[in-house]
Structures are given as C-alpha cells and as structure tokens.
Design an enzyme around this catalytic site. Structure first.
Site, PDB file in Angstrom:
ATOM      1  N   ARG A  64      46.836  51.213  67.884  1.00 51.26           N
ATOM      2  CA  ARG A  64      46.371  51.961  66.717  1.00 51.26           C
ATOM      3  C   ARG A  64      45.900  53.371  67.086  1.00 51.26           C
ATOM      4  O   ARG A  64      46.070  54.319  66.325  1.00 51.26           O
ATOM      5  CB  ARG A  64      45.232  51.181  66.045  1.00 51.26           C
ATOM      6  CG  ARG A  64      44.768  51.794  64.752  1.00 51.26           C
ATOM      7  CD  ARG A  64      43.850  50.834  63.998  1.00 51.26           C
ATOM      8  NE  ARG A  64      43.419  51.409  62.739  1.00 51.26           N
ATOM      9  CZ  ARG A  64      42.142  51.468  62.356  1.00 51.26           C
ATOM     10  NH1 ARG A  64      41.187  51.000  63.139  1.00 51.26           N
ATOM     11  NH2 ARG A  64      41.831  51.983  61.186  1.00 51.26           N
ATOM     12  N   HIS A  68      46.774  56.912  65.182  1.00 48.89           N
ATOM     13  CA  HIS A  68      45.755  57.835  64.655  1.00 48.89           C
ATOM     14  C   HIS A  68      45.813  59.183  65.355  1.00 48.89           C
ATOM     15  O   HIS A  68      45.522  60.210  64.752  1.00 48.89           O
ATOM     16  CB  HIS A  68      44.363  57.221  64.769  1.00 48.89           C
ATOM     17  CG  HIS A  68      44.033  56.267  63.659  1.00 48.89           C
ATOM     18  ND1 HIS A  68      42.870  56.275  62.959  1.00 48.89           N
ATOM     19  CD2 HIS A  68      44.777  55.265  63.122  1.00 48.89           C
ATOM     20  CE1 HIS A  68      42.887  55.320  62.028  1.00 48.89           C
ATOM     21  NE2 HIS A  68      44.024  54.689  62.121  1.00 48.89           N
ATOM     22  N   ASN A  96      38.040  55.885  60.859  1.00 51.64           N
ATOM     23  CA  ASN A  96      37.912  55.477  62.271  1.00 51.64           C
ATOM     24  C   ASN A  96      37.431  54.040  62.399  1.00 51.64           C
ATOM     25  O   ASN A  96      37.396  53.502  63.490  1.00 51.64           O
ATOM     26  CB  ASN A  96      36.923  56.385  63.006  1.00 51.64           C
ATOM     27  CG  ASN A  96      35.472  56.006  62.759  1.00 51.64           C
ATOM     28  OD1 ASN A  96      35.175  55.138  61.960  1.00 51.64           O
ATOM     29  ND2 ASN A  96      34.572  56.660  63.447  1.00 51.64           N
ATOM     30  N   PRO A 165      46.860  57.740  56.149  1.00 55.71           N
ATOM     31  CA  PRO A 165      47.062  57.059  54.867  1.00 55.71           C
ATOM     32  C   PRO A 165      45.998  55.987  54.639  1.00 55.71           C
ATOM     33  O   PRO A 165      45.558  55.326  55.573  1.00 55.71           O
ATOM     34  CB  PRO A 165      48.460  56.442  55.005  1.00 55.71           C
ATOM     35  CG  PRO A 165      48.747  56.415  56.462  1.00 55.71           C
ATOM     36  CD  PRO A 165      47.935  57.496  57.112  1.00 55.71           C
ATOM     37  N   HIS A 195      51.016  46.116  62.484  1.00 55.01           N
ATOM     38  CA  HIS A 195      50.006  45.208  61.943  1.00 55.01           C
ATOM     39  C   HIS A 195      50.295  43.752  62.288  1.00 55.01           C
ATOM     40  O   HIS A 195      49.589  42.860  61.839  1.00 55.01           O
ATOM     41  CB  HIS A 195      49.876  45.403  60.424  1.00 55.01           C
ATOM     42  CG  HIS A 195      49.184  46.685  60.059  1.00 55.01           C
ATOM     43  ND1 HIS A 195      48.978  47.108  58.772  1.00 55.01           N
ATOM     44  CD2 HIS A 195      48.643  47.655  60.835  1.00 55.01           C
ATOM     45  CE1 HIS A 195      48.341  48.274  58.772  1.00 55.01           C
ATOM     46  NE2 HIS A 195      48.130  48.635  60.015  1.00 55.01           N
TER      47      HIS A 195
HETATM   48  C1  HEM Z   1      51.355  52.618  57.015  1.00 56.64           C
HETATM   49  C2  HEM Z   1      50.130  53.084  56.963  1.00 56.64           C
HETATM   50  C3  HEM Z   1      48.970  52.409  57.626  1.00 56.64           C
HETATM   51  C4  HEM Z   1      47.778  52.112  57.048  1.00 56.64           C
HETATM   52  C5  HEM Z   1      47.368  52.415  55.615  1.00 56.64           C
HETATM   53  C6  HEM Z   1      46.974  51.448  58.045  1.00 56.64           C
HETATM   54  C7  HEM Z   1      45.682  51.010  57.835  1.00 56.64           C
HETATM   55  C8  HEM Z   1      44.974  50.219  58.709  1.00 56.64           C
HETATM   56  C9  HEM Z   1      43.662  49.692  58.474  1.00 56.64           C
HETATM   57  C10 HEM Z   1      42.816  49.983  57.229  1.00 56.64           C
HETATM   58  C11 HEM Z   1      43.321  48.901  59.516  1.00 56.64           C
HETATM   59  C12 HEM Z   1      42.053  48.072  59.695  1.00 56.64           C
HETATM   60  C13 HEM Z   1      40.884  48.923  60.059  1.00 56.64           C
HETATM   61  C14 HEM Z   1      39.573  48.190  60.042  1.00 56.64           C
HETATM   62  O1  HEM Z   1      39.510  46.992  59.814  1.00 56.64           O
HETATM   63  O2  HEM Z   1      38.581  48.866  60.272  1.00 56.64           O
HETATM   64  C15 HEM Z   1      44.425  48.946  60.447  1.00 56.64           C
HETATM   65  C16 HEM Z   1      44.465  48.277  61.632  1.00 56.64           C
HETATM   66  C17 HEM Z   1      45.470  48.419  62.564  1.00 56.64           C
HETATM   67  N1  HEM Z   1      46.556  49.262  62.471  1.00 56.64           N
HETATM   68 FE1  HEM Z   1      47.146  50.262  60.821  1.00 56.64          FE
HETATM   69  N2  HEM Z   1      47.692  51.351  59.199  1.00 56.64           N
HETATM   70  C18 HEM Z   1      48.914  51.925  59.003  1.00 56.64           C
HETATM   71  C19 HEM Z   1      49.911  52.069  59.944  1.00 56.64           C
HETATM   72  C20 HEM Z   1      49.809  51.661  61.250  1.00 56.64           C
HETATM   73  C21 HEM Z   1      50.749  51.990  62.292  1.00 56.64           C
HETATM   74  C22 HEM Z   1      51.960  52.910  62.117  1.00 56.64           C
HETATM   75  C23 HEM Z   1      50.324  51.357  63.417  1.00 56.64           C
HETATM   76  C24 HEM Z   1      50.936  51.365  64.801  1.00 56.64           C
HETATM   77  C25 HEM Z   1      52.213  51.450  65.038  1.00 56.64           C
HETATM   78  C26 HEM Z   1      49.131  50.626  63.071  1.00 56.64           C
HETATM   79  C27 HEM Z   1      48.438  49.804  63.931  1.00 56.64           C
HETATM   80  C28 HEM Z   1      47.291  49.118  63.602  1.00 56.64           C
HETATM   81  C29 HEM Z   1      46.682  48.113  64.460  1.00 56.64           C
HETATM   82  C30 HEM Z   1      47.242  47.620  65.778  1.00 56.64           C
HETATM   83  C31 HEM Z   1      45.528  47.690  63.816  1.00 56.64           C
HETATM   84  C32 HEM Z   1      44.526  46.644  64.313  1.00 56.64           C
HETATM   85  C33 HEM Z   1      43.425  47.304  65.103  1.00 56.64           C
HETATM   86  C34 HEM Z   1      42.400  46.341  65.642  1.00 56.64           C
HETATM   87  O3  HEM Z   1      42.682  45.150  65.860  1.00 56.64           O
HETATM   88  O4  HEM Z   1      41.280  46.792  65.879  1.00 56.64           O
HETATM   89  N3  HEM Z   1      48.831  50.858  61.758  1.00 56.64           N
HETATM   90  N4  HEM Z   1      45.409  49.764  59.935  1.00 56.64           N
HETATM   91  C1  LIG Z   2      32.986  56.173  63.339  1.00 59.24           C
HETATM   92  O1  LIG Z   2      32.243  57.156  62.654  1.00 59.24           O
HETATM   93  C2  LIG Z   2      30.866  56.846  62.513  1.00 59.24           C
HETATM   94  C3  LIG Z   2      30.216  57.961  61.712  1.00 59.24           C
HETATM   95  O2  LIG Z   2      30.924  58.180  60.521  1.00 59.24           O
HETATM   96  C4  LIG Z   2      30.218  56.702  63.892  1.00 59.24           C
HETATM   97  O3  LIG Z   2      28.881  56.309  63.748  1.00 59.24           O
HETATM   98  C5  LIG Z   2      30.976  55.657  64.696  1.00 59.24           C
HETATM   99  O4  LIG Z   2      30.485  55.605  66.003  1.00 59.24           O
HETATM  100  C6  LIG Z   2      32.471  55.990  64.738  1.00 59.24           C
HETATM  101  N1  LIG Z   2      33.183  54.915  65.404  1.00 59.24           N
HETATM  102  C7  LIG Z   2      33.978  55.115  66.462  1.00 59.24           C
HETATM  103  C8  LIG Z   2      34.684  53.931  66.967  1.00 59.24           C
HETATM  104  O5  LIG Z   2      34.099  56.204  66.989  1.00 59.24           O
END
Ligand code: HEM
Ligand SMILES: *[C@@H]1O[C@H](CO)[C@@H](O)[C@H](O)[C@H]1NC(C)=O
Ligand SMILES: *[C@@H]1O[C@H](CO)[C@@H](O)[C@H](O)[C@H]1NC(C)=O
Ligand SMILES: *[C@@H]1O[C@H](CO)[C@@H](O)[C@H](O)[C@H]1NC(C)=O
Ligand SMILES: *[C@@H]1O[C@H](CO)[C@@H](O)[C@H](O)[C@H]1NC(C)=O
Ligand SMILES: *[C@@H]1O[C@H](CO)[C@@H](O)[C@H](O)[C@H]1NC(C)=O
Ligand SMILES: *[C@@H]1O[C@H](CO)[C@@H](O)[C@H](O)[C@H]1NC(C)=O
Length: 328
Positions: A64, A68, A96, A165, A195
């Site tokens: 991820r 980002h 983040n 996004p 995902h």
């Molecule tokens: C298409 C648009 C995308 C959106 C809207 C999106 C959004 C998100 C969100 C909201 C999360 C969870 C964050 C949380 O729980 O705090 C997430 C997790 C994740 N995303 Fe996406 N994502 C997108 C595309 C991608 C892409 C292109 C990749 C990599 C190729 C990716 C890889 C991941 C991974 C691996 C996680 C899990 C992270 C973890 O386990 O901590 N995402 N994503």
């Molecule tokens: C995400 O942002 C918040 C403040 O908005 C900060 O406190 C936090 O440490 C940040 N998390 C990471 C993983 O950098």
C-alpha cells in the site's frame, strides 16, 4: 545531393523526437544499480523478507505504501517524509489511516547506505519493498522492478487529500483518478487486486454495515450473510480499534480470491463494489477471477506502470540519506 540533405534532416528529426519520447517515459530501467551497487536488490529483498517473515501483516503495508507514494507527486518517496514544524506531510493526512511499514523502509535504507552510501533512492526502495513483500509468501517475484527513481523533497498533506481516491468513490471517480495518473480501467481493476491482502478498519466501511442511509440499515449491495459476520466483528459504525481482512478468511495470502468475493457481493468498500458496476471493468474482474496466472501476470504489468508514475530521474530530485527527512 538534395536527397541526402533531406535524409540527413529527417534522421536528425527522428533522433530528436525519439530522445524526447524517451525522456517522457522517465528512463527507469531494469537493473539500474547493476554497476553502481550490484547487490542493491539482493540486500533490499533479504531485509524485506526478514521483516515480513517476522510479521506477515507487513506485506500489505509495504504494498500500500508504494500505491500511496505513486499517487501523490509520483513515485518519489514523498510519502516517507515526516512533518516538520511548519509543514504537515502526506503521512499525516487523513487517508494515511493504518499506513505502515516505515521502519522496514528505514532498515532497508540503513543496510543499503552501509553497502553503497548515497546511491539507492528511497523511492526505489519503496518500489522494491512492495514487490518483495508480495513475493515473500509465493517465494518468487511477480515482476521486475524498474529502478533509477530519485527522491523528492516536498510532501504536502493537501496533496494526499486531493490525489488519493476515497473508498466511497463510485466508478466514474475511480476511473478519473487513475486516468489522471495515465492508468486505464484495466489497471484500476488489476491494481485493486492489491486488496487481496491486508485489513481495513471498521470505521472506514462501518456505515455500509450499520447505518447506510441514516435509518440503522446496511448497504443493500452488501451480502447479507457478510453483513451479519461483520456485525460480529465491528463494534459499531465508528469502531476504529478493530480491523477485518479485506478478503474474508484471508488477509495474508496474495491471490485472486479478491475477484471472487467481489462477485459474491463481499467487496468491503464502495470503491471495490464499483468495479462490478461498469461493463468493461466487470469483464476484467471476470478475467482476473478465472485464472490466477493471468492475474499475477497482469498485476506485475500494472505495478510496473504504476511504479513509473511521475518519477524523478537523471539529475532531477535527490538521493535522501534518511528516508524520513530531507538532507540538511
Ligand atoms: C482503487 C482505489 C483504492 C482505494 C479507494 C483504496 C482504499 C483503501 C482503504 C480505505 C484501505 C484501508 C485503510 C484503513 O483501514 O485504514 C486500503 C487498504 C489497502 N490498500 Fe487500498 N485503495 C485503493 C487502491 C489500492 C491499490 C492500487 C493498492 C496496491 C496495489 C492498494 C493496496 C492496499 C492494501 C495492501 C491495503 C491493506 C493495508 C493494510 O493491511 O494495512 N490499494 N485501501
Ligand atoms: C496519520 O495522521 C495522524 C494525524 O492526522 C497522525 O497522528 C498519525 O501518526 C499518522 N499515521 C501514520 C501512520 O503516519
Ligand atoms: C520552517 O521553519 C523553520 C524554523 O522552524 C525555518 O528555518 C524555515 O525557513 C521554515 N521553512 C519554510 C518553508 O517556511
Ligand atoms: C444513523 O444515522 C442517523 C443520522 O446520521 C442517526 O440519527 C441515527 O441515530 C443513526 N442510527 C444508528 C443506529 O446509529
Ligand atoms: C487464496 O488464499 C486463501 C487464504 O489462504 C485461500 O482460502 C484460497 O483458497 C486461495 N484461493 C485460491 C484461488 O488459491
Ligand atoms: C453471499 O456470500 C456467500 C458466501 O459467504 C455466497 O455463497 C452467496 O452466494 C452470497 N450471496 C450473494 C447474493 O452474493
Ligand atoms: C520520523 O517520525 C517518526 C514518527 O514520529 C519518528 O519515530 C522518526 O524518528 C522520525 N524520523 C526522523 C529521521 O526524524
């Protein structure tokens, strides 16, 4: 005589045009460090595998992180920079939430600075770590990482908010977001397969489970059996302390089951569900679901494409000494 002058002129034009086109593609290459730091990719992989082996949940974080990084200012490691007294950096922006793996990037950087001081960029380390993190459980790499990125010096919270996004996005918004990075609908569907590993916090999708229209209802596009399961996990709509695997029952295994659960109405975010709402995107979902080899191959291709978004090369940017701070 006249003819050869025309030919000479044409050849010069062709060479100049090719040169410009070459520059547009950023001049990343396979094995950029083969002369300057031949052991770079081996060192990066062994450190990544050591940490992912110790904590398999880190594989998703590293994947991820690359996404980002690339979507904000291009793949130039701006996502790694710490905030300073007068600047809030990308990593402190709202999207983040749950970003992680920074300590692994720092460990790779430290090992590489020891072996080849000042040579390997933080942006390349992020790209290599994403590849190697996914490779760890498979035992082999799904793609060659092109290298030669250099590091940026600017990281702005506002740009992370604007360029990443939202998980509430519909298809048109996702398509537009990816198009703005020169990535097509196929890349969108294939990269969303990221995902297939990792977790999401309940607070991100809680409204779909607990209060979709403000009437204590759930999202009708979410599988009712799955809603019942999610209610046993998430303690309410705004639970930020609990995470669930994005692919039910998995979360650690990178494979194409993500596309199967999409078809069972178990996509966790509105942005996942969106991929089945467009005829072409849904076709790509079906193709990725049908064959693991096709998915792995296409995922590698699209990751290479994403890894070239907005890169700094040649004499652009810098090589940071520490990934979290600019060189003083
Ligand atoms: C298409 C648009 C995308 C959106 C809207 C999106 C959004 C998100 C969100 C909201 C999360 C969870 C964050 C949380 O729980 O705090 C997430 C997790 C994740 N995303 Fe996406 N994502 C997108 C595309 C991608 C892409 C292109 C990749 C990599 C190729 C990716 C890889 C991941 C991974 C691996 C996680 C899990 C992270 C973890 O386990 O901590 N995402 N994503
Ligand atoms: C995400 O942002 C918040 C403040 O908005 C900060 O406190 C936090 O440490 C940040 N998390 C990471 C993983 O950098
Ligand atoms: C940020 O603040 C420091 C002092 O805390 C100052 O030296 C520096 O010039 C400031 N940078 C910008 C871009 O305003
Ligand atoms: C659902 O949301 C509405 C409006 O935001 C709120 O008034 C209501 O109390 C919520 N219901 C539940 C069960 O959380
Ligand atoms: C993908 O991994 C999950 C979790 O280990 C497993 O249950 C599932 O069978 C795998 N899917 C395929 C198609 O191999
Ligand atoms: C809901 O999910 C289950 C698997 O958990 C699946 O068997 C069923 O077909 C799904 N229902 C719908 C309507 O997608
Ligand atoms: C960057 O910020 C993190 C979290 O606040 C901190 O642990 C780390 O030491 C900082 N890195 C540098 C090089 O200052």
């Amino acid at each position: 005589m006249k003819y050869s002058k025309v030919m000479n002129f044409l050849i010069v034009v062709i060479v100049v045009v090719l040169g410009i086109v070459g520059d547009c593609y950023g001049q990343l290459q396979d094995g950029y460090y083969k002369d300057s730091c031949p052991q770079a990719e081996d060192i990066a992989r062994s450190v990544t595998w050591q940490y992912v082996g110790a904590n398999p949940a880190m594989a998703a974080k590293l994947l991820r992180l690359h996404f980002h990084d690339c979507f904000v200012r291009g793949c130039e490691a701006s996502v790694l920079l710490n905030s300073t007294a007068n600047n809030t950096a990308e990593k402190d922006a709202f999207p983040n939430l749950s970003l992680g793996g920074f300590y692994i990037i720092d460990a790779i950087k430290a090992a590489l600075e020891k072996a080849c001081p000042g040579i390997v960029s933080c942006a390349d380390i992020v790209a290599l770590a994403a590849r190697d993190a996914v490779a760890h459980q498979l035992g082999y790499s799904l793609w060659e990482v092109q290298t030669g990125r250099r590091d940026g010096t600017v990281s702005l919270e506002s740009e992370a908010l604007a360029d990443l996004p939202s998980p509430a996005s519909n298809f048109a918004t996702l398509k537009q977001s990816f198009a703005s990075k020169n990535l097509g609908v196929k890349d969108l569907v294939v990269l969303s397969g990221g995902h297939g590993i990792g977790v999401a916090q309940c607070i991100i999708f809680g409204n779909r489970v607990y209060n979709f229209t403000g009437k204590g209802d759930s999202d009708p596009t979410l599988n009712a059996t799955y809603v019942a399961y999610l209610k046993t996990k998430c303690k309410g709509e705004f639970d930020s302390a609990t995470t669930v695997p994005m692919v039910p029952g998995s979360g650690l295994t990178f494979n194409n089951t993500y596309y199967t659960i999409l078809k069972e109405n178990e996509g966790i975010f509105t942005s996942d569900v969106a991929l089945t709402t467009d005829i072409y995107a849904n076709y790509v979902v079906d193709v990725m679901r049908a064959n693991m080899g096709t998915f792995f191959n296409e995922f590698g291709n699209s990751m290479r494409k994403m890894g070239a978004v907005g890169v700094l090369t040649g004499n652009q940017g810098v090589i940071r000494k520490k990934c979290a701070v600019n060189n003083s």
